[in-house]
Scaffold this motif. Structure first.
Motif, short mmCIF file in Angstrom:
data_model
loop_
_atom_site.label_atom_id
_atom_site.label_comp_id
_atom_site.label_asym_id
_atom_site.label_seq_id
_atom_site.Cartn_x
_atom_site.Cartn_y
_atom_site.Cartn_z
N LEU A 187 -71.16 -21.35 25.25
CA LEU A 187 -71.65 -19.97 25.21
C LEU A 187 -73.05 -19.87 24.60
O LEU A 187 -73.74 -18.88 24.79
CB LEU A 187 -70.68 -19.07 24.44
N GLY A 188 -73.46 -20.88 23.84
CA GLY A 188 -74.81 -20.93 23.30
C GLY A 188 -75.20 -19.69 22.54
O GLY A 188 -74.51 -19.26 21.62
N ASP A 189 -76.33 -19.05 22.97
CA ASP A 189 -76.84 -17.88 22.25
C ASP A 189 -76.31 -16.57 22.84
O ASP A 189 -77.01 -15.56 22.88
CB ASP A 189 -78.37 -17.88 22.25
N GLN A 190 -75.07 -16.59 23.31
CA GLN A 190 -74.47 -15.39 23.89
C GLN A 190 -74.52 -14.21 22.94
O GLN A 190 -74.61 -13.05 23.37
CB GLN A 190 -73.02 -15.70 24.30
N ASN A 191 -74.45 -14.45 21.62
CA ASN A 191 -74.52 -13.36 20.65
C ASN A 191 -75.78 -12.53 20.85
O ASN A 191 -75.75 -11.30 20.75
CB ASN A 191 -74.51 -13.91 19.22
N GLN A 192 -76.89 -13.20 21.14
CA GLN A 192 -78.17 -12.52 21.32
C GLN A 192 -78.11 -11.54 22.49
O GLN A 192 -78.52 -10.38 22.37
CB GLN A 192 -79.27 -13.55 21.55
N GLN A 193 -77.58 -11.99 23.62
CA GLN A 193 -77.51 -11.13 24.80
C GLN A 193 -76.52 -10.00 24.61
O GLN A 193 -76.75 -8.86 25.04
CB GLN A 193 -77.13 -11.98 26.02
N TRP A 194 -75.40 -10.29 23.97
CA TRP A 194 -74.37 -9.28 23.73
C TRP A 194 -74.91 -8.15 22.86
O TRP A 194 -74.76 -6.96 23.19
CB TRP A 194 -73.15 -9.95 23.08
N ILE A 195 -75.54 -8.48 21.75
CA ILE A 195 -76.02 -7.46 20.82
C ILE A 195 -77.21 -6.71 21.41
O ILE A 195 -77.34 -5.48 21.24
CB ILE A 195 -76.37 -8.10 19.47
N ALA A 196 -78.07 -7.40 22.14
CA ALA A 196 -79.21 -6.74 22.79
C ALA A 196 -78.71 -5.73 23.82
O ALA A 196 -79.24 -4.61 23.91
CB ALA A 196 -80.12 -7.77 23.44
N ASN A 197 -77.69 -6.09 24.58
CA ASN A 197 -77.15 -5.16 25.58
C ASN A 197 -76.44 -4.00 24.92
O ASN A 197 -76.51 -2.86 25.40
CB ASN A 197 -76.21 -5.90 26.52
N ASP A 241 -71.11 -12.91 32.93
CA ASP A 241 -70.41 -13.68 33.97
C ASP A 241 -70.07 -15.07 33.44
O ASP A 241 -68.96 -15.59 33.69
CB ASP A 241 -71.28 -13.79 35.22
N ASN A 242 -71.00 -15.67 32.73
CA ASN A 242 -70.75 -17.00 32.16
C ASN A 242 -69.64 -16.93 31.11
O ASN A 242 -68.77 -17.81 31.05
CB ASN A 242 -72.03 -17.55 31.53
N THR A 243 -69.68 -15.88 30.29
CA THR A 243 -68.66 -15.74 29.24
C THR A 243 -67.27 -15.62 29.84
O THR A 243 -66.32 -16.24 29.36
CB THR A 243 -68.97 -14.51 28.37
N GLU A 244 -67.13 -14.81 30.89
CA GLU A 244 -65.83 -14.66 31.54
C GLU A 244 -65.35 -15.99 32.13
O GLU A 244 -64.19 -16.36 31.98
CB GLU A 244 -65.91 -13.60 32.64
N ALA A 245 -66.26 -16.68 32.80
CA ALA A 245 -65.89 -17.96 33.42
C ALA A 245 -65.48 -18.98 32.36
O ALA A 245 -64.49 -19.71 32.53
CB ALA A 245 -67.04 -18.50 34.26
N GLN A 246 -66.23 -19.02 31.26
CA GLN A 246 -65.90 -19.95 30.18
C GLN A 246 -64.57 -19.61 29.53
O GLN A 246 -63.80 -20.50 29.15
CB GLN A 246 -67.02 -19.95 29.14
N ALA A 247 -64.28 -18.32 29.40
CA ALA A 247 -63.01 -17.90 28.79
C ALA A 247 -61.84 -18.31 29.66
O ALA A 247 -60.82 -18.81 29.17
CB ALA A 247 -63.01 -16.39 28.57
N ARG A 248 -61.97 -18.09 30.98
CA ARG A 248 -60.89 -18.50 31.88
C ARG A 248 -60.68 -20.01 31.83
O ARG A 248 -59.53 -20.49 31.77
CB ARG A 248 -61.19 -18.06 33.32
N SER A 249 -61.77 -20.74 31.86
CA SER A 249 -61.67 -22.20 31.82
C SER A 249 -60.99 -22.66 30.54
O SER A 249 -60.15 -23.57 30.55
CB SER A 249 -63.06 -22.82 31.93
N LEU A 250 -61.35 -22.02 29.42
CA LEU A 250 -60.73 -22.37 28.14
C LEU A 250 -59.23 -22.13 28.18
O LEU A 250 -58.44 -23.00 27.78
CB LEU A 250 -61.37 -21.55 27.02
#
Length: 289
Positions: A187-197, A241-250
Motif C-alpha cells: 500500500l506504500g504511501d496510501q495514507n497520503q492519498q487517503w487524507i488528501a482526498n 482501486d489498488n487498496t481494494e485489490a490488495q485487501a482482497r488478495s490479503l
C-alpha cells in the motif's frame, strides 16, 4: 472480516452506520448516546434542531431496520457459506464488496433529503464550527498518519490490521503475519492519498454548505453524499482501486492459510453479528408483519 466499509449530512450516515458490525444494538437502542457523540464532533445544534434531528433519526433507523437489515442477513449468509466451504476467492469478495457498496448507497440516498433540510437550517456560526471541526480532523489525521516516516506508517498499518485480524481469526501464524506485512508494504504511501482526498471532499462540502440557500444546493449535497466517488481525485481513485485489490488478495491468502480453528472463530463472529441483528425489536416486528 470486520467492517469493510467505512461526514453534517454524514451525521446521519455515521449514526446509521453504527448499526453495522459490532455496535448494532447501540444504534437502535441508545439514540440519546449516539446523537451527541456523533454531532458533537461537527457542530453545536440548537434545542429545536436536536428535537427535529431526533425524530428524523428515529424514522430513518426504523426504515433502515425494517427494509435494509433483512438484506444484511442474506449477505451474512453468503459470507458464511464462503467461509464454511473454504472458498474465499477474489471473485467472490468482489461480489460481496459490490453488494455492500450498493447497500451503503441506498441508505445514503434515503437520508439525503433530511440531511439537506438540516444543513439548510444551519446559521453562520454553526457552519464556521463545522468548518473548524473539519480543519481539526485534517490536522489530527495528518499528525497521526502522515507525520511518521513512511516506514513507520507501514509498520503501524500492519499492526492495526494484525489487531483486527486477531479479533476475527485469533492469533495469526508467522506465515500469515508475514503476509500482512507484505500487504502493508504494497500500500506504500496510501495514507497520503487517503487524507488528501478526505480533505478534498470536506472542502467541497464546506463550499456547498456556504451556498446552502442556492437552487443547486440539494443536487450538490446529493452528489457529495451519494455519488462521492465522482468527486475523488485521480490520484485517490488509483490508490483506492489498488487498496481494494490488495485487501482482497490479503483475505484470499489468509483464508487459504487459515486453520479450522481460525475459520470456526470467524464463523462464530459472523454468527454474533447475525444475532445482534435478529435481536432487534424492529427487525422482529418486520418479520411478523
Amino acid at each position: 472480516m470486520s467492517c469493510w466499509f467505512k461526514r453534517v449530512a454524514l451525521l446521519f450516515i455515521i449514526s446509521l452506520a453504527l448499526g453495522a458490525c459490532s455496535r448494532v444494538g447501540l444504534a437502535y437502542r441508545n439514540l440519546d448516546v449516539i446523537i451527541p457523540w456523533t454531532l458533537g464532533d461537527y457542530l453545536d445544534m440548537s434545542g429545536e434542531q436536536k428535537g427535529w434531528f431526533n425524530e428524523r433519526l428515529k424514522e430513518h433507523l426504523s426504515w433502515h431496520c425494517t427494509t435494509q437489515l433483512p438484506g444484511y442477513l442474506d449477505w451474512l449468509d453468503r459470507l458464511q457459506a464462503m467461509v464454511e466451504a473454504n472458498q474465499v476467492t477474489d471473485e467472490a469478495l468482489k461480489t460481496r464488496t459490490q453488494e455492500a457498496k450498493q447497500a451503503i448507497a441506498q441508505t445514503a440516498k434515503e437520508i439525503t433529503p433530511s440531511a439537506i433540510q438540516l444543513l439548510k437550517g444551519l446559521d453562520d456560526q454553526q457552519v464556521a464550527e463545522m468548518n473548524e471541526a473539519f480543519a481539526k480532523d485534517q490536522r489530527k489525521r495528518q499528525e497521526e498518519y502522515l507525520k511518521p516516516s513512511l516506514a513507520q506508517q507501514i509498520k503501524e498499518r500492519s499492526e492495526r490490521m494484525n489487531k483486527r485480524l486477531n479479533d476475527w481469526l485469533g492469533p495469526l501464524s508467522p506465515t500469515q503475519q508475514q503476509r500482512v506485512s507484505a500487504w502493508s508494504n504494497a500500500l506504500g504511501d496510501q495514507n497520503q492519498q487517503w487524507i488528501a482526498n478526505r480533505a478534498h471532499w470536506q472542502n467541497q462540502f464546506s463550499a456547498a454548505v456556504a451556498q446552502r440557500q442556492s437552487a443547486e444546493f440539494p443536487q450538490r449535497i446529493e452528489t457529495l453524499l451519494v455519488n462521492r466517488e465522482s468527486l475523488w481525485t485521480p490520484a485517490y481513485r488509483q490508490a483506492y482501486d489498488n487498496t481494494e485489490a490488495q485487501a482482497r488478495s490479503l483475505l484470499v491468502d489468509l483464508m487459504a492459510e487459515s486453520t479450522p480453528e481460525q475459520r470456526q472463530r470467524l464463523l462464530k463472529k459472523i454468527e454474533g453479528v447475525r444475532k445482534d441483528f435478529n435481536d432487534l425489536k424492529c427487525l422482529k416486528a418486520a418479520k411478523q408483519s
